[in-house]
Enzyme design. Sequence first.
Site, PDB file in Angstrom:
ATOM      1  CG  ASN A  11      32.067 -69.079 -15.904  1.00 33.03           C
ATOM      2  OD1 ASN A  11      30.787 -69.210 -15.396  1.00 33.03           O
ATOM      3  ND2 ASN A  11      32.866 -67.704 -16.173  1.00 33.03           N
ATOM      4  NE  ARG A  94      31.141 -66.828 -12.465  1.00 33.48           N
ATOM      5  CZ  ARG A  94      30.282 -65.708 -13.104  1.00 33.48           C
ATOM      6  NH1 ARG A  94      29.948 -65.926 -14.672  1.00 33.48           N
ATOM      7  NH2 ARG A  94      29.612 -64.462 -13.104  1.00 33.48           N
ATOM      8  CG  HIS A 183      30.790 -58.662 -10.940  1.00 31.72           C
ATOM      9  ND1 HIS A 183      30.733 -57.733 -11.356  1.00 31.72           N
ATOM     10  CD2 HIS A 183      30.847 -59.375 -12.014  1.00 31.72           C
ATOM     11  CE1 HIS A 183      30.252 -57.888 -12.648  1.00 31.72           C
ATOM     12  NE2 HIS A 183      30.501 -58.225 -12.652  1.00 31.72           N
ATOM     13  NE  ARG A 244      23.032 -57.909 -15.712  1.00 30.65           N
ATOM     14  CZ  ARG A 244      23.811 -58.458 -15.492  1.00 30.65           C
ATOM     15  NH1 ARG A 244      24.854 -58.038 -14.939  1.00 30.65           N
ATOM     16  NH2 ARG A 244      24.662 -59.283 -15.941  1.00 30.65           N
ATOM     17  CD  GLU A 387      35.245 -62.872 -12.311  1.00 28.81           C
ATOM     18  OE1 GLU A 387      35.486 -62.599 -13.733  1.00 28.81           O
ATOM     19  OE2 GLU A 387      34.082 -62.880 -12.097  1.00 28.81           O
TER      20      GLU A 387
END
Length: 404
Positions: A11, A94, A183, A244, A387
Site C-alpha cells: 500500500n 492497493r 474504501h 475533511r 483491507e
Amino acid sequence: MSSPTRVLVLNSGSSSLKYQLLDMRDSSRLAVGLVERIGEQTSRLKHTHVTDGDTREQNGPIADHEAALKAVAGELSRDSLGLDSPELAAIGHRVVHGGMFFTEPTLVDDEVLTEIERLIPVAPLHNPANLTGLRTARSLRPDLPQVAVFDTAFHTTMPESAARYAIDPRIADRHRIRRYGFHGTSHAYVSRETARLLGKDPAEVNVIVLHLGNGASASAVEGGRCVDTSMGLTPLEGLVMGTRSGDLDPAVIFHLERVGGMSTDEIDTLLNKRSGLFGLCGDNDMREIRRRVDAGDEAAKLAFDIYIHRLKKYIGAYYAVLGRVDAVAFTAGVGENAAPVREAAVAGLEGLGLAVDAGLNAVRGDGPRLISPEDARVKVAVVPTDEELEIATQTYALVEKNSH
Ligand code: AMP
C-alpha cells in the site's frame, strides 16, 4: 513442488509504504511493516516478523519508493521471506483510483499502468504513489504476477442514478466527473463478513456499511453489490471526517474565492486537511474528542454532534435507497472502537427497527459481533475491517484462476 501460497500486499502512499506478507493457506500474517517519511532525512522502516514476534527498526534517509521497497525486500530476506522466495505467488497492490475502467482486480501489464496513469487527474494525491510502487515491484520481480486491487472497483456496480451528478453529462464525461466512491475493499470485505455473521449468503443480505476511520464513508450494499456510497469524484464528499469537511454547498467554494479571497489550492487544503473534526475543534482523534466532551468542552461537543448528525442522515438515506435493511455495520478506527459514536448514531432510530444494546456495545472485542438487542428487526454489528487480507484474497484468487 506445490504451488506458491504467499502474497505480499503493498500500500504505497505519497510518503509511506505499508506492507504485509500473508500465507493464503490459512490467511496468516508472516511479516508486517511500514516505511514512513520517504524522501525525508528522518525516514523510518519498522518491520515485524510475526512468527517470531521480532520487530526491527531502521532510521535514516530513504530517498524514494524504490529505495523503500528495496529496504523492505532486505528485511524480508533477513527473515528468509525475501522477494526471491519460490513460495511467493504474487504481489497485490492497493490502487486508489481505477475510474470506470477497472471493475475488478487486474493483472498488471504496460497497458494497465498506462490506464492508471491516465487517471492521475482525478486522483492526483494517490495514483502517482501507487504507480511508483507498482513499477518498482515489477522491476524487482519482473516474472512475478502483480495484481492491482482498486478502492473504486466495488462501487462500479452503482446505478447511473447514484453515480452521476446533476450536471450536463457532456461536461461530466469530458472531464470524467462522476461519483466513484472509495474504501471499496473495506466495504466489500465488511459487507461480506456481516452476512457471514448473520449466517446468511451475501446475495440475500442488504447492509449499510459505515467505514469510520480518519477518512470515513458509508455505503448501501444490496445483495453483495454496492448501490450507493458517500464519497464521490474524490474522497472529500459525504461524511464528516478527521480533517475533511464532507458534504457542503458547492457555493461555499465560490464564496471563499470571491468574498474570502482564497485561491483554489488554499480552499482545497482547507477542505481536505483543515476541516472536519479537526477544523471544528482542533482535534481529529475521536478518543481525544470524547475525552473533551466528557470534560464539558463545548467545541468538542459541537464537533461530535455535527459528526453524528451527518452520520444519521446517511443511515436514513441508505435505508431509503435499500428499502429493506438487514444490518448496519460499523468498521474502521472509530467504528470499531468508539462505543459512544455507535450509540449516538443509532439513537432515536427505533422507528426504523434500529437499536443498540448498551451492554453489548460497551464490550470491547477483536472479532465481528452483534451489538443490537436479540429481537432487533435490523441488526447492528461491529465488523473489524481487514483491507490487506481482502487485497491478498483477491490477488490470490486471480492468480489461482489464471494458473488453471
Ligand atoms: P483508521 O483511519 O481506520 O486507522 O482510524 C483512525 C481513527 O480511529 C483515529 O483518528 C481515531 O479517531 C479513531 N480511533 C482509534 N482508536 C480509537 C479508540 N479506541 N476510541 C475512539 N476512536 C479511536
